[in-house]
Scaffold this motif. Structure first.
Motif, PDB file in Angstrom:
ATOM      1  N   LYS A   1     -11.519   7.191 -11.251  1.00 33.14           N
ATOM      2  CA  LYS A   1     -11.063   6.971  -9.869  1.00 33.14           C
ATOM      3  C   LYS A   1      -9.760   6.186  -9.851  1.00 33.14           C
ATOM      4  O   LYS A   1      -8.818   6.509  -9.109  1.00 33.14           O
ATOM      5  CB  LYS A   1     -12.141   6.229  -9.082  1.00 33.14           C
ATOM      6  N   ILE A   2      -9.695   5.153 -10.657  1.00 33.21           N
ATOM      7  CA  ILE A   2      -8.483   4.341 -10.738  1.00 33.21           C
ATOM      8  C   ILE A   2      -7.313   5.181 -11.228  1.00 33.21           C
ATOM      9  O   ILE A   2      -6.202   5.115 -10.687  1.00 33.21           O
ATOM     10  CB  ILE A   2      -8.724   3.119 -11.647  1.00 33.21           C
ATOM     11  N   ARG A   3      -7.563   5.990 -12.244  1.00 36.43           N
ATOM     12  CA  ARG A   3      -6.501   6.849 -12.789  1.00 36.43           C
ATOM     13  C   ARG A   3      -5.985   7.809 -11.719  1.00 36.43           C
ATOM     14  O   ARG A   3      -4.774   8.007 -11.572  1.00 36.43           O
ATOM     15  CB  ARG A   3      -7.032   7.620 -13.996  1.00 36.43           C
ATOM     16  N   ALA A   4      -6.880   8.372 -10.940  1.00 37.66           N
ATOM     17  CA  ALA A   4      -6.480   9.321  -9.899  1.00 37.66           C
ATOM     18  C   ALA A   4      -5.677   8.632  -8.790  1.00 37.66           C
ATOM     19  O   ALA A   4      -4.683   9.182  -8.293  1.00 37.66           O
ATOM     20  CB  ALA A   4      -7.712  10.003  -9.317  1.00 37.66           C
ATOM     21  N   GLU A   5      -6.100   7.438  -8.397  1.00 34.62           N
ATOM     22  CA  GLU A   5      -5.435   6.742  -7.298  1.00 34.62           C
ATOM     23  C   GLU A   5      -4.092   6.153  -7.706  1.00 34.62           C
ATOM     24  O   GLU A   5      -3.226   5.912  -6.846  1.00 34.62           O
ATOM     25  CB  GLU A   5      -6.359   5.658  -6.738  1.00 34.62           C
ATOM     26  N   LEU A   6      -3.895   5.930  -8.993  1.00 34.68           N
ATOM     27  CA  LEU A   6      -2.606   5.420  -9.466  1.00 34.68           C
ATOM     28  C   LEU A   6      -1.471   6.397  -9.193  1.00 34.68           C
ATOM     29  O   LEU A   6      -0.312   5.999  -9.058  1.00 34.68           O
ATOM     30  CB  LEU A   6      -2.675   5.131 -10.969  1.00 34.68           C
ATOM     31  N   ALA A   7      -1.791   7.666  -9.108  1.00 32.67           N
ATOM     32  CA  ALA A   7      -0.754   8.681  -8.891  1.00 32.67           C
ATOM     33  C   ALA A   7       0.032   8.415  -7.609  1.00 32.67           C
ATOM     34  O   ALA A   7       1.251   8.630  -7.554  1.00 32.67           O
ATOM     35  CB  ALA A   7      -1.396  10.067  -8.850  1.00 32.67           C
ATOM     36  N   ALA A   8      -0.646   7.927  -6.565  1.00 24.10           N
ATOM     37  CA  ALA A   8       0.041   7.648  -5.302  1.00 24.10           C
ATOM     38  C   ALA A   8       1.064   6.529  -5.463  1.00 24.10           C
ATOM     39  O   ALA A   8       2.123   6.546  -4.816  1.00 24.10           O
ATOM     40  CB  ALA A   8      -0.980   7.274  -4.228  1.00 24.10           C
ATOM     41  N   TRP A   9       0.765   5.557  -6.306  1.00 24.07           N
ATOM     42  CA  TRP A   9       1.698   4.452  -6.525  1.00 24.07           C
ATOM     43  C   TRP A   9       2.968   4.913  -7.232  1.00 24.07           C
ATOM     44  O   TRP A   9       4.045   4.356  -6.993  1.00 24.07           O
ATOM     45  CB  TRP A   9       1.007   3.357  -7.344  1.00 24.07           C
ATOM     46  N   GLU A  10       2.847   5.909  -8.077  1.00 27.51           N
ATOM     47  CA  GLU A  10       4.011   6.380  -8.820  1.00 27.51           C
ATOM     48  C   GLU A  10       5.030   7.080  -7.929  1.00 27.51           C
ATOM     49  O   GLU A  10       6.166   7.302  -8.342  1.00 27.51           O
ATOM     50  CB  GLU A  10       3.555   7.300  -9.956  1.00 27.51           C
TER      51      GLU A  10
ATOM     52  N   SER B   1       0.854  -1.186   0.000  1.00 28.30           N
ATOM     53  CA  SER B   1       0.000   0.000   0.000  1.00 28.30           C
ATOM     54  C   SER B   1       0.889   1.235   0.000  1.00 28.30           C
ATOM     55  O   SER B   1       1.924   1.253   0.690  1.00 28.30           O
ATOM     56  CB  SER B   1      -0.897   0.021   1.236  1.00 28.30           C
ATOM     57  N   PRO B   2       0.539   2.258  -0.752  1.00 25.45           N
ATOM     58  CA  PRO B   2       1.332   3.495  -0.712  1.00 25.45           C
ATOM     59  C   PRO B   2       1.518   4.032   0.702  1.00 25.45           C
ATOM     60  O   PRO B   2       2.540   4.662   0.990  1.00 25.45           O
ATOM     61  CB  PRO B   2       0.516   4.457  -1.580  1.00 25.45           C
ATOM     62  N   LYS B   3       0.571   3.763   1.596  1.00 25.97           N
ATOM     63  CA  LYS B   3       0.689   4.287   2.960  1.00 25.97           C
ATOM     64  C   LYS B   3       1.795   3.598   3.759  1.00 25.97           C
ATOM     65  O   LYS B   3       2.205   4.096   4.809  1.00 25.97           O
ATOM     66  CB  LYS B   3      -0.648   4.185   3.698  1.00 25.97           C
ATOM     67  N   THR B   4       2.296   2.436   3.290  1.00 27.93           N
ATOM     68  CA  THR B   4       3.383   1.749   3.992  1.00 27.93           C
ATOM     69  C   THR B   4       4.718   1.895   3.266  1.00 27.93           C
ATOM     70  O   THR B   4       5.671   1.200   3.578  1.00 27.93           O
ATOM     71  CB  THR B   4       3.046   0.250   4.157  1.00 27.93           C
ATOM     72  N   ASP B   5       4.785   2.810   2.330  1.00 31.11           N
ATOM     73  CA  ASP B   5       5.990   2.971   1.517  1.00 31.11           C
ATOM     74  C   ASP B   5       7.219   3.252   2.370  1.00 31.11           C
ATOM     75  O   ASP B   5       8.282   2.652   2.165  1.00 31.11           O
ATOM     76  CB  ASP B   5       5.781   4.086   0.491  1.00 31.11           C
ATOM     77  N   ALA B   6       7.123   4.163   3.324  1.00 29.85           N
ATOM     78  CA  ALA B   6       8.273   4.524   4.143  1.00 29.85           C
ATOM     79  C   ALA B   6       8.775   3.329   4.951  1.00 29.85           C
ATOM     80  O   ALA B   6       9.993   3.123   5.095  1.00 29.85           O
ATOM     81  CB  ALA B   6       7.916   5.682   5.072  1.00 29.85           C
TER      82      ALA B   6
END
Length: 341
Positions: free
Chosen positions: A308-317, A193-198
Motif C-alpha cells: 500500500k505504501i509503495r502504491a501511494e508513493l507514486a502520487a508523491w513523485e 499532501s499530493p492533493k494540494t500540490d497545485a
C-alpha cells in the motif's frame, strides 16, 4: 525522489533508538537527517550528538525557531556545525506560532513574514563575512539602540566553510511559501499532501517571479516531512499518527490562529478540523484523537502494508516535492527505501 530522515523533537525525553535510526538512514542511502524543536528539546544539540556518528548524510534543522535565538546566534551555530560536520549542515528556519513565540520565548509575534526577511538577511551577512555586520531594520538593529552606547559592528572571528550555506524556510500559508521561494534556498513543508500540490505550486511561482528572487524552480529544494508507519493493519498504523494530527489541528495554536488547522481546511477537511479543535480545546483530548478520520491521516502520511505504501508513493513523485523526509521507525525507513529502489 530523494530521501531524508526526520527525527523530530522529543516528547517527554529522548526518542528511543534515535541514533540507531540515524545510522540506518545513512546505511540505506538516505541523503539527509533532520531535527526539530518546539518548547522542550532544542534542535541543534541532538543533531550534533547523533550526527557526529555519521560521515555522509546532510544534517539539517527542521526547524530552528527564529524567536529562540538572535539572528547572529543562529549564524554562529550554523558556522560551527558546518565546520564540525565537514560542510554537511543545512539551516532550516521557521517562525513557529504566536502561542510559542509569545508564551515561551517572550517575543512579539505580529508580522512574521517581515521579521523573517530581516532575520535571514542578517544571517546571510554573518555567513558572507564581507564586512562588520550592521543592520538598520524595523525588528532588528545592529548595533542596538540605547544601552551602554558602546556597541559597534562586528565580524565573525570564524571564517565560514561555506559563505553560501543553504537556508531553508518552513512555511504553510501561501504568503510564507512565496517568501521561501523568493529569499531561501528551499522550502520545508509540514502536512503536505499530493492533493494540494497545485495550490503550493502557485504560491511558489509567485515567489520565484519576484524581482531579485534568489533561486529558480530548477535549483530550489522542496523537502516534505512524511510520517511512514508500516503495519499490516491500516487502522493500527493510523492510530500512531492520529495523536500527532489532533495535537496540531486541535491544540497547536489558538482557536482563530492555528496555521496547521488551516492546512487541512484547504484540503477540504473543514468540518473534521472544527470538531477536532473543539474537542481538544475543551480538554477532551482522547476524543479529539478518535475524531481524526483515517482518510485524513492518509492525506499526509503513508500507513499500512508495504504494498500500500509503495502504491501511494507514486502520487508523491508527481508533486513539487523533490525529497521525502520520513518520520517513523526503522521499518518505515526501509519500506520507503525499498519502494523507491
Amino acid at each position: 525522489m530523494r530521501l531524508g530522515f526526520h527525527i523530530g523533537y522529543w516528547s517527554s525525553g529522548p526518542p528511543p533508538g534515535a541514533q540507531e535510526s540515524v545510522l540506518a538512514a545513512e546505511r540505506l542511502g538516505y541523503e539527509s537527517v533532520w531535527s526539530a524543536e518546539a518548547y522542550g528539546s532544542d534542535c541543534l544539540t541532538p543533531l550534533a550528538w547523533w550526527g557526529a556518528a555519521t560521515s555522509r548524510v546532510t544534517l539539517g534543522t527542521n526547524i530552528l525557531q527564529m524567536s529562540a535565538r538572535t539572528p547572529t546566534a543562529t549564524a554562529m551555530a550554523a558556522l560551527t556545525l558546518d565546520h564540525l560536520s565537514g560542510g554537511r549542515f543545512v539551516l532550516g528556519l521557521g517562525a513557529s506560532g504566536p502561542q510559542v513565540v509569545e508564551g515561551w520565548y517572550g517575543q512579539r509575534y505580529p508580522r512574521p513574514l517581515a521579521r523573517t526577511r530581516e532575520y535571514i538577511a542578517i544571517v546571510r551577512k554573518v555567513l558572507a563575512r564581507e564586512e562588520p555586520v550592521s543592520f538598520d531594520g524595523e525588528f532588528y538593529r545592529l548595533p542596538v539602540d540605547g544601552g551602554a552606547g558602546l556597541g559597534k559592528p562586528l565580524r565573525s572571528t570564524v571564517h565560514p566553510r561555506r559563505a553560501d550555506l543553504p537556508i531553508y524556510l518552513a512555511a504553510e500559508g501561501p504568503k510564507n511559501v512565496a517568501l521561501a521561494a523568493e529569499i531561501a534556498d528551499g522550502w520545508l513543508p509540514l502536512f503536505f499532501s499530493p492533493k494540494t500540490d497545485a495550490f503550493y505550486r502557485e504560491a511558489l511561482a509567485e515567489g520565484f517571479a519576484r524581482p531579485g528572487a534568489r533561486r529558480t524552480p530548477e535549483d530550489f529544494r522542496v523537502q516534505a516531512s512524511l510520517p511512514v508507519l508500516v503495519d499490516d493493519d491500516v487502522e493500527r498504523a493510523a492510530d500512531r499518527v492520529r495523536p500527532f494530527l489532533a495535537l496540531y489541528v486541535g491544540g497547536m495554536g489558538a482557536k482563530d490562529a492555528n496555521f496547521h488547522n488551516q492546512v487541512f481546511v484547504r484540503m477540504g477537511r473543514e468540518a473534521e478540523c472544527a470538531r477536532i479543535q473543539e474537542l481538544y480545546l475543551e480538554g477532551r483530548k482522547k476524543e479529539a484523537v478518535a475524531a481524526v478520520p483515517t482518510a485524513m491521516v492518509e492525506d499526509v502520511a503513508l500507513v499500512g502494508p508495504k504494498d500500500k505504501i509503495r502504491a501511494e508513493l507514486a502520487a508523491w513523485e508527481e508533486t513539487v516535492v523533490d525529497t521525502i523526509l520520513v518520520q517513523g521507525d526503522s521499518r518505515g525507513l526501509e519500506a520507503v527505501a525499498d519502494a523507491l529502489s
